[in-house]
Each structure stands twice: as C-alpha cells, then as structure tokens.
Design an enzyme around this catalytic site. Structure first.
Site, short mmCIF file in Angstrom:
data_model
loop_
_atom_site.label_atom_id
_atom_site.label_comp_id
_atom_site.label_asym_id
_atom_site.label_seq_id
_atom_site.Cartn_x
_atom_site.Cartn_y
_atom_site.Cartn_z
N TYR A 8 0.82 -1.22 0.00
CA TYR A 8 0.00 0.00 0.00
C TYR A 8 0.86 1.27 0.00
CZ TYR A 8 -3.09 3.53 2.16
OH TYR A 8 -3.77 4.68 2.48
N ASP B 213 -6.33 -0.79 21.95
CA ASP B 213 -6.50 0.53 21.33
C ASP B 213 -6.34 1.64 22.37
OD1 ASP B 213 -6.98 -0.02 18.63
OD2 ASP B 213 -9.12 -0.35 18.95
N TYR C 130 3.64 -6.09 17.48
CA TYR C 130 3.91 -5.30 16.28
C TYR C 130 4.78 -4.09 16.64
CZ TYR C 130 3.15 -1.71 12.79
OH TYR C 130 3.34 -0.69 11.90
N1 UDP Z 1 -12.05 0.54 14.12
C1 UDP Z 1 -13.42 0.34 14.26
N2 UDP Z 1 -14.04 -0.57 13.45
C2 UDP Z 1 -13.36 -1.32 12.52
C3 UDP Z 1 -11.95 -1.09 12.36
C4 UDP Z 1 -11.32 -0.16 13.19
O1 UDP Z 1 -14.07 0.98 15.09
O2 UDP Z 1 -13.97 -2.14 11.84
C5 UDP Z 1 -11.38 1.54 14.98
C6 UDP Z 1 -10.24 0.99 15.82
O3 UDP Z 1 -10.75 0.42 17.02
C7 UDP Z 1 -9.43 2.25 16.06
C8 UDP Z 1 -9.60 3.05 14.74
O4 UDP Z 1 -10.77 2.50 14.13
O5 UDP Z 1 -10.01 3.01 17.11
C9 UDP Z 1 -8.43 2.89 13.78
O6 UDP Z 1 -8.16 1.51 13.62
P1 UDP Z 1 -7.35 0.93 12.39
O7 UDP Z 1 -7.37 -0.58 12.49
O8 UDP Z 1 -7.86 1.54 11.12
O9 UDP Z 1 -5.87 1.48 12.57
P2 UDP Z 1 -4.84 1.32 13.82
O10 UDP Z 1 -5.15 2.49 14.72
O11 UDP Z 1 -5.05 -0.01 14.45
O12 UDP Z 1 -3.52 1.45 13.15
#
Ligand code: UDP
Length: 332
Positions: free
Chosen positions: A11, A287, A143
C-alpha cells in the site's frame, strides 16, 4: 545514485514508487515477495525483483545487479496489531530478524543509508498528547515491539558500521492516489476507513465501531490520519537528509489533528453521499484512547509540508480507489 524500495508492491510502498518516478528519479528498484503486496501495484517503470529481503543470496543478486543503489527505503513488514498478539513470532521473525539479515547484506555492499517505516505503536499508551519523538516508547503489542527492536538494531549498526538511518513513525495512514489507479488492498481488511468505504460500496452491510466509552470528546478513539503521498515525500526528504551527511534521527509523521472514529464515519458519509449503516460494538483490545502526532520536527528539520491536510480530501482520494476497484487488485 538510485533508491531500492523494499515492499514496493504494498500500500504505502506503491505510492512511494509512484511518487519517486513522478519526481523524475531515473531508476527505482523494487523488491517485494508479494505475500501481502500485489504485482499490479508495482509501477511499470520500476525494476522489479520478486523475492524476500531475508533471503541473503537473493538480496546479494539485487545489489550486485544495481551497484548504483546507495539508499534503501524499507516498507516490507507485517503491520497488524491483532495478528501480532496471536502470532508474535511471525512479527519478530519477518520484521525484526529480517532487518538483521538485510543490514548484513547492506553492510557487505557498503550501502549506508536506510529509511524505514516505524510506527506510533512504538509509543504504546503515550505519556503525552501530542506525541513527540522524545515521548517514551513502551509498546503494548508485538507489532510495536518488533518495530522498536528494528530501531534499536539500527542504532547499534549505525555505531558499528556507520549505516545511517531514519525511522519514520507513522500515525494512521489513509487515502490513495487521487486518480484511483493505486490504493489500499489488504486481505482480510481490518482498517477503519477501507471498511467504512466497503460499506458505502455495498460490499459490506455495516461498520462496527469498536467502543464508545473512551476518554475522548465523543467516546470513540481519536486518531491522526496521514496520506501515503505525504508519507512518500517525507521518505524522499529523509533519504536526501542522510545523503547530505546528517546524523540518524527519528521523525513522527502525522497531520497533528485528531479525528474520532465517529467523525471519520460522518465525514465519509458526506464525501460519498451514502448512508453507511454503523453499529456500536465492544472495544478492540490494545486501542489507546487518543493518538495524535507532533510532526514539528519533520516540518522543521526535513522541511516536510503535507499536501493532504484536509480529512475530506484524504477520504475522497480513498473513495476514488475503492469505488473504481470494488475487488481491489483482484489478484488473490
Ligand atoms: N475501528 C473500528 N471498526 C473497525 C476497524 C477499526 O471501530 O472495523 C477503529 C479501531 O478500534 C481504532 C480506529 O478504528 O479506534 C483505527 O483503527 P485501524 O485498524 O484503522 O488502525 P490502527 O489504529 O489499528 O492502526
């Protein structure tokens, strides 16, 4: 002098290669094992090698055939928090051990510059918002730990072998080339914006919003979104910073503005004109409440100026890709 892009079929890597070629870089060499990347995402003008960066004989062949490579930009890593919790060794093997193998061959061939994807996940639950490069790094998942270990390995490799490095700690990456020709295609998709856009397309029924009881203004997580072209520009600035003889340094890359998950949902409804059904769900483990970057250092030291400084512009670019590629690159 030319640049080797590891993970150039992925990506962010595919946007990096596109940007380098658009900016007139004469030769761009791409390595990708196509495990998560896509052959169709590799720029037709790039010199492409399919293989794994941990395969030292393969990498020796790449450096031997391209003796003008003086800098490596490294995107070839696994990056899913939840998967890393279940399969930590996969992350320490590919991301961390892979880095050791790569540095050994770079050292053999006297390649002295590397710019690589690090992450906001190295900060864990941050001590301060906005997060600075000096904020303590205490990852809370394998990670983030695998990336912090890569930073540490490079610190000592710099001292011992003089390999200069720039870890770029990204916040949340979103968006695509605005003409819709390259974009984000993960299988399975786990990220917020692509999933919301799949609902807008009718590929999914609804978006589940993970948690509304966080310590944030609307109770949903707040994140800082940055476009892959802006990231690409920062990588090129970092390569030139190292080529100019500067010391190794880390930089945060974000927009310095936070958006809650509900704000992203609303903005996407506005940009797409679609209803986008959503449902609240339990928190997703791991998170943090809020992640917002201070990118002052990148702006001051590298002269970085993000072009995609408006969330609706980022979302519109992602929509251009998703609406024209309902099945992504469709090569699985
Ligand atoms: N999130 C959500 N629903 C989903 C996927 C992600 O509510 O189906 C939320 C997730 O809990 C976080 C935010 O979106 O608060 C960003 O998550 P993502 O996986 O896009 O990126 P990350 O922060 O993990 O790199």
């Amino acid at each position: 002098m030319s640049i080797l892009v590891l993970g150039g079929a992925g990506y962010i890597g595919s946007h990096m290669v596109d940007r380098l070629i658009e900016k007139g870089e004469e030769k761009v060499v791409v390595v990708d094992n196509l495990v998560t990347g896509h052959r169709a995402a590799v720029h037709p003008d790039a010199t492409f090698y399919e293989g794994d960066l941990a395969d030292q004989d393969f990498m020796r062949k790449v450096f031997t055939e391209n003796p003008d490579v003086d800098a490596v930009i490294h995107f070839a890593a696994y990056s899913l928090v939840a998967e890393s919790m279940e399969k930590p060794l996969k992350y320490f093997d590919n991301n961390t051990a892979g880095m050791v193998k790569l540095l050994e061959v770079m050292n053999e061939f006297d390649v002295k510059y590397i710019v690589f994807s690090s992450t906001a996940a190295t900060y864990g639950i941050p001590d301060e918002i906005p997060i600075k490069e000096t904020t303590p790094q205490r990852p809370i998942n394998p990670y983030g730990e695998s990336k912090l270990m890569m930073e540490t390995i490079m610190k000592w490799s710099d001292q011992a072998y003089g390999i200069k490095f720039v870890p770029l700690r990204y916040f949340n990456v979103a968006g695509a080339k605005p003409d819709g020709s390259i974009g984000e295609d993960h299988g399975p998709e786990t990220h917020l914006l692509p999933i919301i856009l799949q609902v807008a397309q009718g590929v999914r029924e609804k978006i589940m919003i993970f948690g509304d009881d966080y310590n944030t203004p609307d109770g949903t997580n707040v994140r800082d979104y940055v476009h892959p072209f802006d990231l690409a520009d920062a990588h090129l600035l970092a390569v030139n910073y190292l080529r100019a003889g500067n010391e190794s340094a880390a930089f945060n890359l974000g927009s310095s503005t936070g958006f809650s998950n509900l704000q992203i949902l609303e903005a996407t409804r506005k940009v797409t004109g679609k209803e986008i059904p959503a449902e609240l769900a339990d928190r997703r483990p791991g998170d943090p409440d809020t992640l917002i970057a201070s990118s002052e250092k990148a702006r001051e030291v590298l002269g970085w100026k993000p072009e995609f400084d408006d969330i609706e512009k980022i979302i519109a670019s992602a929509w251009a890709w998703h609406s024209s590629h309902p099945n992504g690159y469709n090569d699985r």
